[in-house]
Write a protein that holds these residues in place. Structure first.
Motif, PDB file in Angstrom:
ATOM      1  N   LEU A  12      57.491  49.562 -19.454  1.00 21.26           N
ATOM      2  CA  LEU A  12      57.109  50.863 -18.898  1.00 21.26           C
ATOM      3  C   LEU A  12      57.197  51.950 -19.966  1.00 21.26           C
ATOM      4  N   ALA A  13      58.247  51.916 -20.777  1.00 21.89           N
ATOM      5  CA  ALA A  13      58.371  52.897 -21.854  1.00 21.89           C
ATOM      6  C   ALA A  13      57.227  52.763 -22.850  1.00 21.89           C
ATOM      7  N   GLN A  14      56.775  51.530 -23.092  1.00 17.48           N
ATOM      8  CA  GLN A  14      55.656  51.325 -24.004  1.00 17.48           C
ATOM      9  C   GLN A  14      54.372  51.927 -23.439  1.00 17.48           C
ATOM     10  N   VAL A  15      54.134  51.737 -22.150  1.00 18.01           N
ATOM     11  CA  VAL A  15      52.946  52.312 -21.522  1.00 18.01           C
ATOM     12  C   VAL A  15      52.988  53.834 -21.597  1.00 18.01           C
ATOM     13  N   LEU A  16      54.067  54.418 -21.116  1.00 18.65           N
ATOM     14  CA  LEU A  16      54.147  55.871 -21.047  1.00 18.65           C
ATOM     15  C   LEU A  16      54.276  56.510 -22.421  1.00 18.65           C
ATOM     16  N   GLY A  17      54.828  55.757 -23.383  1.00 14.62           N
ATOM     17  CA  GLY A  17      54.932  56.279 -24.739  1.00 14.62           C
ATOM     18  C   GLY A  17      53.639  56.178 -25.532  1.00 14.62           C
ATOM     19  N   THR A  18      52.701  55.356 -25.051  1.00 10.86           N
ATOM     20  CA  THR A  18      51.428  55.160 -25.739  1.00 10.86           C
ATOM     21  C   THR A  18      50.359  56.122 -25.241  1.00 10.86           C
ATOM     22  N   VAL A  57      52.703  46.197  -6.292  1.00  5.09           N
ATOM     23  CA  VAL A  57      53.936  46.595  -6.968  1.00  5.09           C
ATOM     24  C   VAL A  57      53.657  46.978  -8.420  1.00  5.09           C
ATOM     25  N   THR A  58      52.849  46.206  -9.126  1.00  2.63           N
ATOM     26  CA  THR A  58      52.550  46.558 -10.521  1.00  2.63           C
ATOM     27  C   THR A  58      51.746  47.846 -10.601  1.00  2.63           C
ATOM     28  N   PHE A  59      50.859  48.080  -9.636  1.00  2.00           N
ATOM     29  CA  PHE A  59      50.146  49.358  -9.606  1.00  2.00           C
ATOM     30  C   PHE A  59      51.142  50.506  -9.447  1.00  2.00           C
ATOM     31  N   LEU A  60      52.052  50.403  -8.481  1.00  2.00           N
ATOM     32  CA  LEU A  60      53.000  51.483  -8.224  1.00  2.00           C
ATOM     33  C   LEU A  60      53.918  51.740  -9.413  1.00  2.00           C
ATOM     34  N   GLN A  61      54.360  50.672 -10.069  1.00  2.00           N
ATOM     35  CA  GLN A  61      55.350  50.830 -11.135  1.00  2.00           C
ATOM     36  C   GLN A  61      54.736  51.172 -12.482  1.00  2.00           C
ATOM     37  N   PHE A  62      53.491  50.781 -12.729  1.00  2.00           N
ATOM     38  CA  PHE A  62      52.876  50.993 -14.039  1.00  2.00           C
ATOM     39  C   PHE A  62      51.617  51.862 -13.984  1.00  2.00           C
ATOM     40  N   VAL A  63      50.681  51.511 -13.130  1.00  2.00           N
ATOM     41  CA  VAL A  63      49.397  52.220 -13.146  1.00  2.00           C
ATOM     42  C   VAL A  63      49.536  53.635 -12.598  1.00  2.00           C
ATOM     43  N   SER A 107      58.025  61.162 -15.420  1.00  2.00           N
ATOM     44  CA  SER A 107      59.368  61.311 -14.865  1.00  2.00           C
ATOM     45  C   SER A 107      59.710  60.045 -14.085  1.00  2.00           C
ATOM     46  N   PRO A 108      60.978  59.660 -14.089  1.00  2.00           N
ATOM     47  CA  PRO A 108      61.356  58.441 -13.368  1.00  2.00           C
ATOM     48  C   PRO A 108      61.193  58.629 -11.878  1.00  2.00           C
ATOM     49  N   PRO A 109      60.916  57.558 -11.143  1.00  2.00           N
ATOM     50  CA  PRO A 109      60.780  57.681  -9.685  1.00  2.00           C
ATOM     51  C   PRO A 109      62.114  58.023  -9.044  1.00  2.00           C
TER      52      PRO A 109
END
Length: 419
Positions: free
Chosen positions: A20-26, A314-320, A333-335
């Protein structure tokens, strides 16, 4: 169930937080902004700070129905009483200035008359003809809303990146803002992959299923206000997958696929995408949803979601979902997660972070807790519809007895209530 992993499957799975950090950091917010009328701004993200062009409230006014007077006349008001000089209504102020010994009948929201500095509520007076007598002393300035008490002129009332909900829309309207500058919303291309998928309205062949994931994803995207390009069902054929990626790249900021990113012989999505762009990762230590691909196709971002419907959700909610919010300019921001007790025992195998479907409920004492929404298989949609939250169970946890405290994340939709 998620597909089993052969021992030679590489690369190794990433931890959930690392991925998740990689996605949001990219990702970075998309360029572009537009000015929209305030009535069309709901759900949009501010592209620049909103500054107050005036004080709010802009003038001193009454906080309640009562009588306005000068506190210097308090002794007279408690004794003989004050002379009623007129009425002040919201939108219809009292004209002139109060003389010594006078008061004005005033209603909530009306401007404080000149010469007055205090308001007594109507329940604390006795009115006898033109005379108004207080039954109790009041403090100077009571029940008066001062100018700028809410917002001062020049103050930043909404920072850039604010998501505009009803309270933010109302605040902008109170400041006289008829238009707001907002960011551009992402354009998302969507397709599902699999020869077993059948369009709605057609009979099912042996071994086939209806294409529910595309409707699931489209609904979650539209709920976010995202513009969706629906590319339909793509066959388990490399050329068909190539054509889908080419179409997505030409018209979208993000492309989302469902299915075809696992390790099966007919799972072509990940391999074909590698011909077009770079895969950052494609396996996550989470359940449900281990086969999750993330990468970039030129200027277009790619999320390859697993084919089982709960894994997709679940992957949509947590990543997309957080990725799309970031692309629209909303700070990451964290959920929000609550810590609640389990109202019943929960089965869990150690090894992966587990997002289990849950239902908020109360025990016999009225204490809020959480219980399972039902069968936790990644193919079971009925328990997803019955859930109003996800129980976030750590990778190291095993079976959890009733009373254990667990992290709970609310879902962005209402649960189905059983009759």
């Amino acid at each position: 169930m998620d597909s089993p992993d052969p021992p030679d499957c590489t690369p190794a799975s990433l931890g959930f937080e690392v991925a998740l950090a990689q996605v949001l950091g990219t990702l970075t917010p998309l360029p572009g902004r537009e000015e929209v009328p305030l009535e069309q701004a709901l759900g949009r993200v501010l592209a620049q700070p909103l500054l107050a062009g005036m004080d709010l409230q802009p003038w001193p006014n009454s906080a309640m129905d009562g009588y306005a007077f000068a506190v210097a006349d308090l002794d007279l008001a408690l004794g003989e009483g004050l002379t009623l000089a007129g009425t002040a209504l919201a939108g219809h102020p009292f004209t002139g200035r109060l003389a010594a010994g006078q008061c004005v009948r005033i209603l909530t929201g009306a401007i404080l008359p000149a010469g007055a500095d205090t308001i007594v509520m109507q329940e604390q007076v006795i009115v006898e003809g033109p005379r108004v007598r207080l039954t109790a002393a009041v403090r100077p300035g009571s029940n008066v809303r001062a100018p700028g008490e809410d917002v001062r002129a020049g103050e930043v009332v909404l920072p850039a990146g604010s998501r505009l909900g009803p309270p933010q829309i109302a605040l902008a309207a109170a400041l006289g803002q008829g238009h707001l500058t907002v960011t551009r919303r992402p354009r998302v291309a969507l397709f599902t992959s699999g020869d077993e998928l059948t369009p709605l309205g057609q009979p099912l062949a042996a071994g086939a299923i209806y294409d529910s994931n595309r409707y699931l994803l489209r609904a979650m995207l539209e709920e976010m206000g995202v513009s969706v390009v629906d590319l339909g069902i793509v066959a388990d054929d490399p050329d068909a997958v190539r054509a889908a990626f080419a179409a997505a790249r030409a018209q979208a900021d993000v492309v989302i696929s469902s299915g075809g990113v696992s390790v099966g012989d007919a799972d072509y999505v990940r391999d074909v995408f590698s011909e077009f762009g770079d895969i950052h990762f494609w396996r996550i230590d989470m359940k449900p949803g281990r086969p999750l691909a993330f990468g970039r196709l030129g200027e277009t971002w790619f999320f390859g979601l697993p084919g089982n419907p709960v894994s997709t959700a679940v992957t949509f909610l947590q990543f997309v979902r957080p990725a799309l919010r970031l692309l629209e300019g909303e700070p990451a921001s964290p959920p929000l997660r609550l810590e609640l007790p389990l109202l019943e025992a929960v089965h869990k195998a150690p090894g992966r972070l587990d997002f289990q479907r849950g239902v908020l409920s109360r025990d016999a004492t009225g204490r809020l807790g959480v219980r399972s929404a039902g069968h936790q298989g990644s193919h079971v949609m009925s328990s997803l519809a019955a859930a109003d939250c996800l129980m976030v169970l750590s990778a190291t946890a095993g079976d959890l007895p009733a009373g254990s405290l667990v992290q709970v994340e609310l879902l962005p939709w209402r649960a189905t209530t059983k009759p």
